[in-house]
Design a protein around this motif. Structure first.
Motif, PDB file in Angstrom:
ATOM      1  N   ASN A   1       2.736  27.008 -15.972  1.00 37.07           N
ATOM      2  CA  ASN A   1       3.572  27.962 -15.236  1.00 37.07           C
ATOM      3  C   ASN A   1       4.198  27.265 -14.047  1.00 37.07           C
ATOM      4  O   ASN A   1       3.577  26.413 -13.423  1.00 37.07           O
ATOM      5  CB  ASN A   1       2.717  29.132 -14.725  1.00 37.07           C
ATOM      6  N   ASN A   2       5.404  27.672 -13.749  1.00 38.86           N
ATOM      7  CA  ASN A   2       6.087  27.045 -12.621  1.00 38.86           C
ATOM      8  C   ASN A   2       6.497  28.105 -11.594  1.00 38.86           C
ATOM      9  O   ASN A   2       7.393  28.903 -11.847  1.00 38.86           O
ATOM     10  CB  ASN A   2       7.314  26.274 -13.134  1.00 38.86           C
ATOM     11  N   HIS A   3       5.818  28.149 -10.475  1.00 36.50           N
ATOM     12  CA  HIS A   3       6.179  29.064  -9.395  1.00 36.50           C
ATOM     13  C   HIS A   3       6.632  28.279  -8.159  1.00 36.50           C
ATOM     14  O   HIS A   3       6.410  28.685  -7.027  1.00 36.50           O
ATOM     15  CB  HIS A   3       4.989  29.977  -9.048  1.00 36.50           C
ATOM     16  N   THR A   4       7.206  27.114  -8.389  1.00 42.36           N
ATOM     17  CA  THR A   4       7.665  26.301  -7.260  1.00 42.36           C
ATOM     18  C   THR A   4       9.193  26.373  -7.179  1.00 42.36           C
ATOM     19  O   THR A   4       9.836  26.955  -8.060  1.00 42.36           O
ATOM     20  CB  THR A   4       7.271  24.822  -7.448  1.00 42.36           C
ATOM     21  N   GLN A   5       9.773  25.739  -6.170  1.00 34.62           N
ATOM     22  CA  GLN A   5      11.242  25.718  -6.076  1.00 34.62           C
ATOM     23  C   GLN A   5      11.823  24.628  -6.957  1.00 34.62           C
ATOM     24  O   GLN A   5      13.023  24.486  -7.066  1.00 34.62           O
ATOM     25  CB  GLN A   5      11.704  25.530  -4.615  1.00 34.62           C
TER      26      GLN A   5
END
Lengths: 297, 98
Positions: free
Chosen positions: A197-201
């Motif tokens: 999962n990618n919850h970064t900018q």
């Protein structure tokens, strides 16, 4: 525990002949066989149900018992007696073979005591055990560094080292950590699929990271230094004078680590988004007008 | 090739209860590759899982060798498409929520 209609599973009538049962089984087995449907859990479940139905209906003795007591499995002394006898028989049998009963439904085990019937034990061949599939979910920032995880498979604790840079959807194989082999065959393998999962900018493509950076108008025109985030911490970035909107800059080695290549990294690609100043003061408007006059000369 | 990774076809025939001629037929069809060293036949250990799949499809589903060849080719194509789909999904994430 629910009654299982084995005739319905095979799509045949109660009066089906042995040939009809065999034909129906083979047709469905060809459709749902796990070797033909890799990574398809629904097909795997259906294949188990078809096998179970075939185990019962293709054996005249089992079929007779199923037809007689099947629907009323939870009632009747006669059924209970039969069940007890079957359990005793199975306990004796199970000492003689190593077949796993986990493939069978509770209904099957309560009715027939679990395990395969002797007529259908395959060809005495040794086979590798069933391959297991598991999924592990991580955040993108976690897999920037090598991770350690302990998994419990078949009661055994397995220490997993997940190298930095693992990709979303990547599958790794851990040898002989799957199901127990048949007839003394080797154990199956454990396949682990990674969901990242990618919850970064940052956005990731392969080993490169992409980032949009807002730039004020003055820095974009005159140049300067800005501070940007990377997984490695904050870094200074030199902005060239007259930087255009949507132009890109590459920061070598500031991307994602390469899988199993320690010390090697992809790049960080920066896209500049120039912000037009708003709510200008009278003075600013005056100066912009001055600039406009100069540039139009 | 490391010889410790090779397994004698004779051993495999005993282990899986299959005929030597079956192994030869698989080799002739190009489904497995047999290495011959000093007149002894071997297959590489990486081919074992394919060999087991072939035996299962042949014994459990009565698929003949030509059918198995077709199945293997289609499964290979399916795997390639799945890998491509996965790569495209990852690429799509780049443009999502922009």
């Amino acid at each position: 525990m629910e009654f299982i209609d084995y005739y319905k599973i095979l799509g045949i009538s109660k009066g089906a002949t042995e040939t009809e049962i065999k034909t129906a089984y083979r047709k469905l087995a060809r459709k749902y066989h796990p070797d033909l449907n890799p990574d398809n859990k629904e097909a795997e479940t259906k294949f188990k149900a078809i096998n179970e139905a075939n185990e019962v209906l293709s054996n005249p003795e089992n079929r007779k018992k199923y037809d007689k007591y099947g629907k009323d499995w939870q009632h009747g002394e006669e059924y209970e007696k039969a069940r007890r006898q079957q359990n005793e028989y199975t306990q004796n049998q199970s000492r003689q073979n190593d077949f796993s009963n986990e493939e069978y439904s509770d209904f099957f085990e309560s009715m027939f005591g679990g395990g395969r019937s002797p007529h259908n034990q395959g060809y005495g061949q040794k086979f590798k055990g069933q391959d297991y599939n598991a999924e592990l979910t991580f955040e993108l920032k976690d897999v920037y560094t090598t991770q350690s995880q302990i998994l419990t498979v078949n009661g055994e604790k397995i220490r997993l080292t997940i190298p930095a840079g693992v990709e979303n959807g990547q599958v790794i194989k851990i040898k002989e950590k799957g199901g127990v082999g048949v007839n003394g065959g080797p154990a199956g393998d454990l396949f682990i699929k990674f969901n990242i999962n990618n919850h970064t900018q940052f956005k990731r493509q392969g080993n490169d990271l992409y980032q949009n950076v807002d730039l004020d108008l003055y820095t974009s025109i005159l140049g300067g230094v800005i501070i940007i985030d990377t997984f490695d911490g904050k870094v200074k970035l030199q902005i060239k004078p007259e930087t255009k909107n949507e132009s890109k800059a590459k920061m070598k080695g500031k991307g994602f680590p390469l899988y199993k290549k320690e010390g090697e990294f992809g790049d960080m690609i920066i896209s500049y988004h120039i912000k037009i100043p708003t709510n200008l003061s009278e003075k600013e408007i005056e100066l912009f007008r001055e600039l406009q006059k100069i540039s139009s000369k | 090739m490391n010889s410790t990774q090779l397994i004698a076809t004779q051993t495999l025939c005993l282990y899986y209860d299959i005929e030597i001629s079956f192994m030869d037929a698989l080799s002739n069809m190009g489904l497995i590759t047999i290495e011959i060293i000093e007149q002894n036949k071997f297959i590489h250990q990486d081919q074992i899982s394919d060999l087991e799949k072939i035996i299962r499809l042949h014994n459990e589903l009565n698929v003949n060798l030509e059918g198995i060849d077709v199945v293997f080719n289609l499964l290979k194509k399916e795997q390639e498409l799945r890998n491509e789909l996965n790569a495209l999904k990852n690429q799509l994430r780049l443009y999502e929520h922009e």
